[in-house]
Design a protein around this motif. Sequence first.
Motif, PDB file in Angstrom:
ATOM      1  N   TYR A  68       0.810  -1.217   0.000  1.00  0.00           N
ATOM      2  CA  TYR A  68       0.000   0.000   0.000  1.00  0.00           C
ATOM      3  C   TYR A  68       0.845   1.270   0.000  1.00  0.00           C
ATOM      4  O   TYR A  68       0.331   2.357   0.245  1.00  0.00           O
ATOM      5  CB  TYR A  68      -0.937   0.001   1.212  1.00  0.00           C
ATOM      6  N   GLY A  69       2.127   1.127  -0.294  1.00  0.00           N
ATOM      7  CA  GLY A  69       2.950   2.310  -0.396  1.00  0.00           C
ATOM      8  C   GLY A  69       4.413   2.012  -0.157  1.00  0.00           C
ATOM      9  O   GLY A  69       4.786   0.906   0.259  1.00  0.00           O
TER      10      GLY A  69
ATOM     11  N   PHE B 132       1.862   6.713  -0.586  1.00  0.00           N
ATOM     12  CA  PHE B 132       0.872   5.676  -0.283  1.00  0.00           C
ATOM     13  C   PHE B 132      -0.178   5.632  -1.390  1.00  0.00           C
ATOM     14  O   PHE B 132      -0.301   6.566  -2.188  1.00  0.00           O
ATOM     15  CB  PHE B 132       0.190   5.959   1.065  1.00  0.00           C
ATOM     16  N   ILE B 133      -0.951   4.534  -1.416  1.00  0.00           N
ATOM     17  CA  ILE B 133      -2.071   4.426  -2.343  1.00  0.00           C
ATOM     18  C   ILE B 133      -3.323   4.056  -1.551  1.00  0.00           C
ATOM     19  O   ILE B 133      -3.232   3.473  -0.465  1.00  0.00           O
ATOM     20  CB  ILE B 133      -1.818   3.390  -3.452  1.00  0.00           C
ATOM     21  N   ALA B 134      -4.482   4.399  -2.104  1.00  0.00           N
ATOM     22  CA  ALA B 134      -5.745   4.131  -1.426  1.00  0.00           C
ATOM     23  C   ALA B 134      -6.851   3.988  -2.465  1.00  0.00           C
ATOM     24  O   ALA B 134      -6.714   4.415  -3.613  1.00  0.00           O
ATOM     25  CB  ALA B 134      -6.080   5.256  -0.445  1.00  0.00           C
TER      26      ALA B 134
ATOM     27  N   LEU C 142     -12.732   3.554   4.071  1.00  0.00           N
ATOM     28  CA  LEU C 142     -12.039   2.960   5.221  1.00  0.00           C
ATOM     29  C   LEU C 142     -10.539   3.224   5.125  1.00  0.00           C
ATOM     30  O   LEU C 142      -9.879   3.528   6.125  1.00  0.00           O
ATOM     31  CB  LEU C 142     -12.290   1.460   5.288  1.00  0.00           C
ATOM     32  N   ASP C 143      -9.997   3.094   3.910  1.00  0.00           N
ATOM     33  CA  ASP C 143      -8.572   3.355   3.700  1.00  0.00           C
ATOM     34  C   ASP C 143      -8.205   4.747   4.180  1.00  0.00           C
ATOM     35  O   ASP C 143      -7.279   4.930   4.977  1.00  0.00           O
ATOM     36  CB  ASP C 143      -8.211   3.262   2.206  1.00  0.00           C
TER      37      ASP C 143
ATOM     38  N   TYR D 113      -0.799   1.264   8.441  1.00  0.00           N
ATOM     39  CA  TYR D 113      -1.886   1.474   7.476  1.00  0.00           C
ATOM     40  C   TYR D 113      -2.074   0.246   6.594  1.00  0.00           C
ATOM     41  O   TYR D 113      -3.175  -0.312   6.497  1.00  0.00           O
ATOM     42  CB  TYR D 113      -1.579   2.720   6.639  1.00  0.00           C
ATOM     43  N   GLU D 114      -1.026  -0.207   5.961  1.00  0.00           N
ATOM     44  CA  GLU D 114      -1.120  -1.394   5.097  1.00  0.00           C
ATOM     45  C   GLU D 114      -1.458  -2.646   5.909  1.00  0.00           C
ATOM     46  O   GLU D 114      -2.289  -3.465   5.490  1.00  0.00           O
ATOM     47  CB  GLU D 114       0.191  -1.607   4.354  1.00  0.00           C
TER      48      GLU D 114
END
Length: 550
Positions: free
Chosen positions: A290-291, A296-298, A318-319, A343-344
């Motif tokens: 996720y980054g 980061f990505i979402a 939610l992300d 986060y991930e």
Amino acid sequence: MTEKTSVLVVGGGPVGLALAGDLGWRGVRCTMIERGDGSISQPKMDMVGIRSMEFCRRWGIVPWVEAAGYNRDYPQDCAWVTDLNGYEFGRELFPAPSQEKCPPQSPQKRERCPQNFFDPVLQRFAKSTPKVALQFNSELVDFTDTGRGVIARVRHVQTGEISQIDADYLVGCDGGASQVRHSLGIEMEGDAVLTYTTNVIFRCDGLEKLHNKVPAYRYIFIGPEGTWATLVAINGRDQWRFSLIGDDERRTLTQDEARAAIIRAVGKPFEFEILSMLPWVRRQLVAKSYGRGRVFIAGDAAHLTSPTGGFGMNTGLLDIVNLSWKLAGVLQGWGGPQLLASYEIEQRPVAVRNVGEASENLRRMLSPRVLKPNPAVFDQNSPDVEAERKEYGARYTEMMRREWFSIGIHLGYVYEGSPVVVPDGTPKPAEEVSTYTPTARPGSRAPHVWLSEGKSIIDLFGKSFVLLRFGANPPVAQGIVDAARQAGLPFEVVDVLDEKAAALYERRLVLVRPDGQVAWRADAAPADAAGLIDQVRGAGSAALAASTQA
């Protein structure tokens, strides 16, 4: 030209807009860039889930969502038919949004608000704080993570002018073809093609008068070849989204073919206006990471799912709610070095579950392609098979029920094994889909209970950590308060006398994070209060050990 900001958000769909709005709501300066002009000709989502509506409640924008433009008096039934003037195999009855009640587990309920209505609401939310800058007609050229920040080059679409944005962090909310994800070299795993599908938005005033079915929000069309199309109300008035569901073979649908398919679905020729057409691919994919570094990505950049179930955008929200408070914590100086890494660890398993459930919903919806009914059930000259039609419809209705009732997906997610959650030794609850059993076990959503008229306990959560103390003589927790203040956490203590709430939360002390998830609970303060605070803010040896194990 060089602009400086704390967080650069790439992509101005609902996920990017919500992230920009939430960051601004937390006092974090951010800039969002979007290559389009912000208008939506093809709404890709139409349901704001119950947890997403809880976030809207937190942001104070529920009235905006309800007034966004969808006809809230339009029924929400789902029906499966041969065509709108043919046979109805069955339906699931749902009240109109204006009549639907909140379930006992939440102060909110789902809301019909397609993307062409929801995006403007989120734009308004993001613009409500001076901390947020929204730049449309602006596309990312490239970016460099220097280790101390991110340097991005941005092109203005209309002028070609290139400017520079220096940010502390960058978040790619730029969709399934994410340039940010590709630039990071992050691969996705799963099934790249479930079906090739074409969406057609068309306008027809009074479509309900052209057929003999009770009005419904969604129709699923089943023919001798199996499930072949769906029709969804986009505004509850005169606009509809028709989806011609293909298979794993790519083909381009002409407008004449689209018209013929729509007329087949209605069951008679009629006049209508095609507003837009969009070919797309259903996918079952989740990013392996996720980054990296400060990027980061979402949302769809991190996970792509079939829309069956309505989990895509809601998983994306939610992300960003998970990521936003962590970015704020690091930028404001109280977040530890492991906070962003969580986060991930927390969100990726949620996406894997939700994407998988959506694909199973698709499999159930398309099951008539495999388990084809007797061809006679489609023959209007075969009334003797009416009993068989009813039996087939009852089986399909029962099978589809899991998709329509999925509160466990929306509220029952758990951040198991998170480095910033302190386990209490209780077993992980069984995963539920159609039901949801509230729990305050660490890693879970802090459950709802009414404290007074119109006041839910979840209304306490959002901008700070909240230590709930239950009972008339709650345990002393000054050590936790002192440790939180020493670390600079936004922190509140709330005493709760409500007996129902105390029974639901099960422990006399419960620490809830800014995103509304339980971080820790016990009946007495720990001996090492500083260690507790360090773990939940991503600092200290406990968080590091948990992050390494994850």
